[in-house]
Design a protein around this motif. Structure first.
Motif, PDB file in Angstrom:
ATOM      1  N   UNK A 102       0.895  -1.054   0.226  1.00  0.00           N
ATOM      2  CA  UNK A 102      -0.020   0.015   0.104  1.00  0.00           C
ATOM      3  C   UNK A 102       1.139   1.176   0.071  1.00  0.00           C
ATOM      4  N   UNK A 103       0.763   2.231  -0.960  1.00  0.00           N
ATOM      5  CA  UNK A 103       1.408   3.337  -0.977  1.00  0.00           C
ATOM      6  C   UNK A 103       0.748   4.427  -0.967  1.00  0.00           C
ATOM      7  N   UNK A 104       1.102   5.541  -0.224  1.00  0.00           N
ATOM      8  CA  UNK A 104       0.461   6.763  -0.125  1.00  0.00           C
ATOM      9  C   UNK A 104       1.220   8.024  -0.850  1.00  0.00           C
ATOM     10  N   UNK A 105       0.303   8.597  -1.537  1.00  0.00           N
ATOM     11  CA  UNK A 105       1.102   9.728  -2.423  1.00  0.00           C
ATOM     12  C   UNK A 105      -0.149  10.417  -3.455  1.00  0.00           C
ATOM     13  N   UNK A 106       0.399  10.868  -4.713  1.00  0.00           N
ATOM     14  CA  UNK A 106      -0.456  11.294  -5.592  1.00  0.00           C
ATOM     15  C   UNK A 106      -0.009  11.076  -6.920  1.00  0.00           C
ATOM     16  N   UNK A 107      -0.913  11.043  -7.999  1.00  0.00           N
ATOM     17  CA  UNK A 107      -0.617  10.844  -9.323  1.00  0.00           C
ATOM     18  C   UNK A 107       0.054  12.343  -9.794  1.00  0.00           C
ATOM     19  N   UNK A 108       0.925  12.194 -10.719  1.00  0.00           N
ATOM     20  CA  UNK A 108       1.558  13.355 -11.452  1.00  0.00           C
ATOM     21  C   UNK A 108       0.870  13.320 -12.629  1.00  0.00           C
ATOM     22  N   UNK A 109       1.060  14.601 -13.413  1.00  0.00           N
ATOM     23  CA  UNK A 109       0.442  14.611 -14.836  1.00  0.00           C
ATOM     24  C   UNK A 109       0.760  13.487 -15.913  1.00  0.00           C
ATOM     25  N   UNK A 110       1.932  12.997 -15.799  1.00  0.00           N
ATOM     26  CA  UNK A 110       2.223  11.642 -16.594  1.00  0.00           C
ATOM     27  C   UNK A 110       1.598  10.318 -16.193  1.00  0.00           C
ATOM     28  N   UNK A 112       2.205   8.826 -13.503  1.00  0.00           N
ATOM     29  CA  UNK A 112       3.003   8.197 -12.429  1.00  0.00           C
ATOM     30  C   UNK A 112       2.474   8.218 -11.046  1.00  0.00           C
ATOM     31  N   UNK A 113       2.450   7.344 -10.290  1.00  0.00           N
ATOM     32  CA  UNK A 113       2.139   7.637  -8.665  1.00  0.00           C
ATOM     33  C   UNK A 113       3.360   8.066  -7.944  1.00  0.00           C
ATOM     34  N   UNK A 114       3.333   9.060  -7.738  1.00  0.00           N
ATOM     35  CA  UNK A 114       4.400   9.718  -6.788  1.00  0.00           C
ATOM     36  C   UNK A 114       4.264   9.461  -5.110  1.00  0.00           C
ATOM     37  N   UNK A 115       4.723   8.249  -4.676  1.00  0.00           N
ATOM     38  CA  UNK A 115       4.614   7.673  -3.366  1.00  0.00           C
ATOM     39  C   UNK A 115       5.581   8.462  -2.183  1.00  0.00           C
ATOM     40  N   UNK A 116       5.095   8.754  -1.201  1.00  0.00           N
ATOM     41  CA  UNK A 116       5.736   9.352  -0.343  1.00  0.00           C
ATOM     42  C   UNK A 116       5.853   8.466   1.068  1.00  0.00           C
ATOM     43  N   UNK A 117       5.208   7.314   0.967  1.00  0.00           N
ATOM     44  CA  UNK A 117       5.379   6.200   1.778  1.00  0.00           C
ATOM     45  C   UNK A 117       4.861   4.802   1.255  1.00  0.00           C
ATOM     46  N   UNK A 118       5.743   3.887   1.737  1.00  0.00           N
ATOM     47  CA  UNK A 118       5.332   2.438   0.895  1.00  0.00           C
ATOM     48  C   UNK A 118       5.174   1.544   2.273  1.00  0.00           C
ATOM     49  N   UNK A 119       4.263   0.678   2.197  1.00  0.00           N
ATOM     50  CA  UNK A 119       3.769  -0.321   3.291  1.00  0.00           C
ATOM     51  C   UNK A 119       3.688  -1.584   2.691  1.00  0.00           C
ATOM     52  N   UNK A 120       4.485  -2.442   3.245  1.00  0.00           N
ATOM     53  CA  UNK A 120       4.423  -3.806   2.687  1.00  0.00           C
ATOM     54  C   UNK A 120       3.530  -4.637   3.570  1.00  0.00           C
ATOM     55  N   UNK A 121       2.618  -5.359   2.929  1.00  0.00           N
ATOM     56  CA  UNK A 121       1.627  -6.327   3.741  1.00  0.00           C
ATOM     57  C   UNK A 121       2.210  -7.514   3.849  1.00  0.00           C
ATOM     58  N   UNK A 122       2.143  -8.118   5.010  1.00  0.00           N
ATOM     59  CA  UNK A 122       2.869  -9.587   5.254  1.00  0.00           C
ATOM     60  C   UNK A 122       1.719 -10.586   5.104  1.00  0.00           C
ATOM     61  N   UNK A 123       2.277 -11.777   4.680  1.00  0.00           N
ATOM     62  CA  UNK A 123       1.400 -12.847   4.777  1.00  0.00           C
ATOM     63  C   UNK A 123       0.938 -13.377   6.156  1.00  0.00           C
ATOM     64  N   UNK A 124      -0.401 -13.268   6.481  1.00  0.00           N
ATOM     65  CA  UNK A 124      -0.729 -13.586   7.665  1.00  0.00           C
ATOM     66  C   UNK A 124      -0.667 -15.237   7.847  1.00  0.00           C
ATOM     67  N   UNK A 125      -0.415 -15.777   6.803  1.00  0.00           N
ATOM     68  CA  UNK A 125      -0.170 -17.394   7.138  1.00  0.00           C
ATOM     69  C   UNK A 125       1.272 -17.791   7.100  1.00  0.00           C
ATOM     70  N   UNK A 126       2.202 -16.946   7.092  1.00  0.00           N
ATOM     71  CA  UNK A 126       3.533 -17.336   7.234  1.00  0.00           C
ATOM     72  C   UNK A 126       4.235 -17.661   8.895  1.00  0.00           C
ATOM     73  N   UNK A 127       4.695 -18.772   8.797  1.00  0.00           N
ATOM     74  CA  UNK A 127       4.970 -19.105  10.232  1.00  0.00           C
ATOM     75  C   UNK A 127       6.606 -19.872   9.903  1.00  0.00           C
ATOM     76  N   UNK A 128       7.603 -19.216  10.853  1.00  0.00           N
ATOM     77  CA  UNK A 128       8.909 -19.717  10.591  1.00  0.00           C
ATOM     78  C   UNK A 128       8.787 -21.464  10.879  1.00  0.00           C
ATOM     79  N   UNK A 129       9.555 -22.100  10.076  1.00  0.00           N
ATOM     80  CA  UNK A 129       9.625 -23.563  10.198  1.00  0.00           C
ATOM     81  C   UNK A 129       9.969 -24.056  11.471  1.00  0.00           C
TER      82      UNK A 129
END
Length: 160
Positions: A102-110, A112-129
């Motif tokens: 999920x990124x937060x920012x604004x589109x430019x005239x070209x 392109x989405x100019x993001x000022x923050x990026x959040x990576x979503x984790x896999x809620x099913x992941x568990x270390x072996x």
């Protein structure tokens, strides 16, 4: 009109005003309540350049381009549409191709989405072996509860 009737009319009027206020707030915030918009939503709504919003989706495979000055360009897709994103800064540890972001920012005239923050979503099913193995030994593991760790997340030499 008796005292009881006046009280009932007053309570009814207060509830009516409260209901009207709630309805007005919900109508005013109907576009702001969304946690993020997908690329398909953005193109369908024809979002104007400069309007701030959250864009969410998957990082498209093969689209990440890194620069020496911490600038990163990548594409976000939802399977139907794709939007190019430009970001300058340190990315989260979980950021990778094929991962939800999920990124937060604004589109430019070209477009392109100019993001000022990026959040990576984790896999809620992941568990270390190791944790999964310990749960299996204790008898708390139910088959199908969890997926095994992806090969990239396992320590080298670890097997399934």
């Amino acid at each position: 009109m008796t005292r009881k009737q006046r009280r009932l009319v007053l309570i009814g009027a207060a509830l009516g005003v409260l209901g009207l206020a709630v309805a007005l707030v919900l109508v005013a915030l109907k576009d702001s309540v969304v946690f993020f918009n997908s690329p398909t939503d953005v193109q369908a709504k024809q979002v104007q350049p400069g309007t701030r919003f959250r864009l969410g989706g998957l990082v498209a495979q093969g689209s990440v381009q890194r620069d020496a000055a911490l600038a990163v360009r990548f594409n976000i897709t939802d399977g139907n549409k794709t939007i190019p994103v430009a970001y300058k800064g340190i990315l989260p540890d979980l950021f990778r191709e094929g991962q939800g972001v999920i990124t937060e920012g604004a589109l430019d005239t070209a477009g392109t989405f100019r993001a000022d923050s990026v959040l990576a979503k984790h896999d809620e099913n992941y568990m270390p072996k190791d944790v999964a193995d310990a749960l299996k030994k204790q008898g708390h593991w139910k088959e199908g509860d969890n997926k095994p760790a992806p090969a990239a997340a396992r320590p080298s030499g670890a097997t399934q």
